[in-house]
Design an enzyme around this catalytic site. Structure first.
Site, PDB file in Angstrom:
ATOM      1  N   ARG A  84      19.072  12.721  18.900  1.00 22.54           N
ATOM      2  CA  ARG A  84      20.175  13.484  18.310  1.00 22.54           C
ATOM      3  C   ARG A  84      19.794  14.957  18.231  1.00 22.54           C
ATOM      4  O   ARG A  84      18.713  15.320  17.744  1.00 22.54           O
ATOM      5  CB  ARG A  84      20.528  12.966  16.921  1.00 22.54           C
ATOM      6  CG  ARG A  84      21.629  13.828  16.287  1.00 22.54           C
ATOM      7  CD  ARG A  84      22.208  13.232  15.045  1.00 22.54           C
ATOM      8  NE  ARG A  84      23.245  14.112  14.495  1.00 22.54           N
ATOM      9  CZ  ARG A  84      23.954  13.836  13.413  1.00 22.54           C
ATOM     10  NH1 ARG A  84      23.745  12.697  12.765  1.00 22.54           N
ATOM     11  NH2 ARG A  84      24.866  14.677  12.981  1.00 22.54           N
ATOM     12  N   ASP A 100      24.209   7.260   8.060  1.00 19.89           N
ATOM     13  CA  ASP A 100      24.454   7.735   6.700  1.00 19.89           C
ATOM     14  C   ASP A 100      24.125   6.646   5.692  1.00 19.89           C
ATOM     15  O   ASP A 100      24.405   5.451   5.919  1.00 19.89           O
ATOM     16  CB  ASP A 100      25.919   8.143   6.519  1.00 19.89           C
ATOM     17  CG  ASP A 100      26.263   9.424   7.265  1.00 19.89           C
ATOM     18  OD1 ASP A 100      25.419  10.337   7.280  1.00 19.89           O
ATOM     19  OD2 ASP A 100      27.369   9.489   7.845  1.00 19.89           O
ATOM     20  N   GLY A 187     -15.411  -9.203   8.331  1.00 13.75           N
ATOM     21  CA  GLY A 187     -15.167  -7.787   8.516  1.00 13.75           C
ATOM     22  C   GLY A 187     -14.060  -7.448   9.495  1.00 13.75           C
ATOM     23  O   GLY A 187     -13.884  -6.283   9.857  1.00 13.75           O
ATOM     24  N   THR A 191      -8.122  -9.613   4.943  1.00 17.80           N
ATOM     25  CA  THR A 191      -7.549  -9.363   3.617  1.00 17.80           C
ATOM     26  C   THR A 191      -6.717  -8.092   3.612  1.00 17.80           C
ATOM     27  O   THR A 191      -5.640  -8.039   2.991  1.00 17.80           O
ATOM     28  CB  THR A 191      -8.665  -9.273   2.560  1.00 17.80           C
ATOM     29  OG1 THR A 191      -9.460 -10.472   2.614  1.00 17.80           O
ATOM     30  CG2 THR A 191      -8.076  -9.126   1.167  1.00 17.80           C
ATOM     31  N   GLU A 208      -8.874 -15.441  -0.296  1.00 19.71           N
ATOM     32  CA  GLU A 208     -10.103 -16.222  -0.463  1.00 19.71           C
ATOM     33  C   GLU A 208     -10.927 -15.674  -1.623  1.00 19.71           C
ATOM     34  O   GLU A 208     -11.118 -14.465  -1.765  1.00 19.71           O
ATOM     35  CB  GLU A 208     -10.932 -16.187   0.820  1.00 19.71           C
ATOM     36  CG  GLU A 208     -12.129 -17.118   0.775  1.00 19.71           C
ATOM     37  CD  GLU A 208     -12.806 -17.241   2.126  1.00 19.71           C
ATOM     38  OE1 GLU A 208     -13.556 -18.207   2.303  1.00 19.71           O
ATOM     39  OE2 GLU A 208     -12.583 -16.367   2.979  1.00 19.71           O
ATOM     40  N   TYR A 220     -27.436 -15.611   1.898  1.00 15.77           N
ATOM     41  CA  TYR A 220     -27.894 -14.531   2.772  1.00 15.77           C
ATOM     42  C   TYR A 220     -29.378 -14.224   2.573  1.00 15.77           C
ATOM     43  O   TYR A 220     -30.016 -13.637   3.451  1.00 15.77           O
ATOM     44  CB  TYR A 220     -27.052 -13.266   2.542  1.00 15.77           C
ATOM     45  CG  TYR A 220     -25.668 -13.379   3.141  1.00 15.77           C
ATOM     46  CD1 TYR A 220     -25.501 -13.618   4.500  1.00 15.77           C
ATOM     47  CD2 TYR A 220     -24.531 -13.258   2.344  1.00 15.77           C
ATOM     48  CE1 TYR A 220     -24.228 -13.737   5.048  1.00 15.77           C
ATOM     49  CE2 TYR A 220     -23.262 -13.373   2.892  1.00 15.77           C
ATOM     50  CZ  TYR A 220     -23.120 -13.608   4.244  1.00 15.77           C
ATOM     51  OH  TYR A 220     -21.868 -13.730   4.793  1.00 15.77           O
ATOM     52  N   GLU A 320     -24.067  -8.731   2.093  1.00 18.07           N
ATOM     53  CA  GLU A 320     -23.663  -8.808   3.492  1.00 18.07           C
ATOM     54  C   GLU A 320     -24.466  -7.866   4.398  1.00 18.07           C
ATOM     55  O   GLU A 320     -24.368  -7.978   5.627  1.00 18.07           O
ATOM     56  CB  GLU A 320     -22.175  -8.459   3.641  1.00 18.07           C
ATOM     57  CG  GLU A 320     -21.226  -9.500   3.097  1.00 18.07           C
ATOM     58  CD  GLU A 320     -19.768  -9.130   3.332  1.00 18.07           C
ATOM     59  OE1 GLU A 320     -18.913 -10.030   3.246  1.00 18.07           O
ATOM     60  OE2 GLU A 320     -19.484  -7.944   3.593  1.00 18.07           O
TER      61      GLU A 320
END
Length: 374
Positions: A84, A100, A187, A191, A208, A220, A320
């Site tokens: 436009r 509009d 990673g 989420t 989770e 770990y 981690e």
């Protein structure tokens, strides 16, 4: 809680391929503004206030989170993107697209940049006829009267003709799916994407609860010792959470999004458990898996290992930081085998290795459009 507004828009065009102009505008509104709830028939009307080609006019109902001023700016951007060109000349002119804002719920807005309800809508049959078609019982917040009655009181003598042309309403995500599960490696952004989609489309999230698992930091540090209790506790918690949350539909939400699917329990167990423990674990898993609701859409976010490590480092969870490349590759191979063997899932794989959908709206919109068009 996300507030959704029912907004009514008027669209008109009298240049080029008019039906295509309207459809393109509808598609962009669906992409950028919100779900299209209703589209009126297409009406042909003579140019109003100037001499020009006949117009095609419609009204649409949109469900959106955007505040009215933000909505107006987004609509102006859509008009510009569709080509436009605005002139400095006074009065009405030819246009390839005009959008509009007519009504936003029952709000009354008088600002320097926006007036709602639209100040001239009651004097224009090319607005009121398509609006009354899709919202006859909506109330004009100033007149305190139904739109169908407002139409009867409209003294515009212009000829408005119903055409045989039809437009396609994009199907909102929440009409296609009741339950979407998002999966991916550690990673990958599961989420983050679940939360973004939930916010935009008013979905109930099932996230989770890894932070509540006391075995995760210990795993770990000492994989062999804590692998079995970790996987069993995750399985029990995921089963309970999915069983409870998927059974309880929220009347104020459109659908459900989870940032995991229970099959991930088996994938991680294959990587972490020795053979004897895995066989025992598999027996328990198979019993639970039969009872779990399966997602209507399973989204797998593929992220290359280098980016996974960057994301893991960036989010800063202490336990981690010792994750190795070899472990991530094993998890990826587990997902790959699952994807190749599980034939009953409605599966959408999205490569997000080069995307930053959290910080770049165009990357997020790319993912949303992949889901919409899948």
């Amino acid at each position: 809680m996300t507030i959704q507004s029912n907004t009514y828009l008027s669209l008109g065009t009298n240049q080029g391929n008019k039906l295509e102009n309207l459809q393109n505008a509808i598609n962009l509104i669906d992409d950028r503004i919100g779900g299209i709830q209703n589209i009126s028939s297409v009406y042909k009307t003579p140019s109003w206030g100037f001499k020009g080609e006949d117009f095609f006019n419609i009204c649409i109902e949109v469900s959106t989170q955007h505040q009215p001023e933000t909505l107006m700016n987004s609509l102006l951007k859509i008009e510009n993107d569709l080509g436009r060109l605005r002139s400095n000349e006074d009065g009405y002119q030819n246009r390839n697209i005009d959008i509009d804002i007519l009504l936003v719920n029952d709000e009354i807005i008088f600002s320097k940049t926006l007036i709602v309800p639209h100040s001239k809508m009651l004097q224009r049959k090319f607005v009121m006829i398509p609006l009354a078609e899709i919202a006859p019982n909506a109330i004009h917040p100033i007149e305190k009267t139904k739109i169908s009655v407002c139409l009867l009181n409209c003294d515009d003598s212009s000829e408005v003709t119903l055409t045989n042309e039809t437009l396609k309403r994009p199907t909102p995500i929440y009409e296609k799916y009741n339950y979407i599960a998002i999966e991916g490696n550690i990673g990958a952004g599961k989420t983050s994407l679940a939360n973004l989609l939930s916010h935009e489309f008013n979905a109930k999230t099932v996230l989770e609860r890894f932070a509540d698992n006391p075995f995760l930091p210990k795993f770990y540090e000492d994989n062999e010792r804590y692998a079995f209790p970790l996987e069993m506790s995750f399985l029990a918690d995921r089963y309970q959470q999915l069983t409870d949350d998927l059974a309880q539909y929220d009347l104020f939400k459109n659908f459900i999004i989870s940032d995991y699917y229970i099959f991930k329990s088996l994938i991680f167990a294959q990587v972490t458990l020795p053979k004897e423990e895995y066989l025992l674990y598999r027996k328990m898993f198979d019993l639970m898996y039969k009872e779990i609701t399966k997602p209507d859409l399973y989204i797998y976010l593929f992220q290359n290992t280098e980016r996974l490590l960057e994301n893991i480092k960036k989010r800063g969870r202490d336990y981690e930081q010792s994750i190795e490349t070899s472990y991530l590759k094993k998890i990826h191979n587990g997902y790959k085998n699952f994807i190749n063997t599980e034939k009953n899932l409605n599966l959408l794989i999205i490569d997000v290795s080069e995307l930053d959908f959290v910080n770049k709206p165009e990357d997020y919109n790319y993912i949303v459009n992949k889901i919409k068009t899948f």
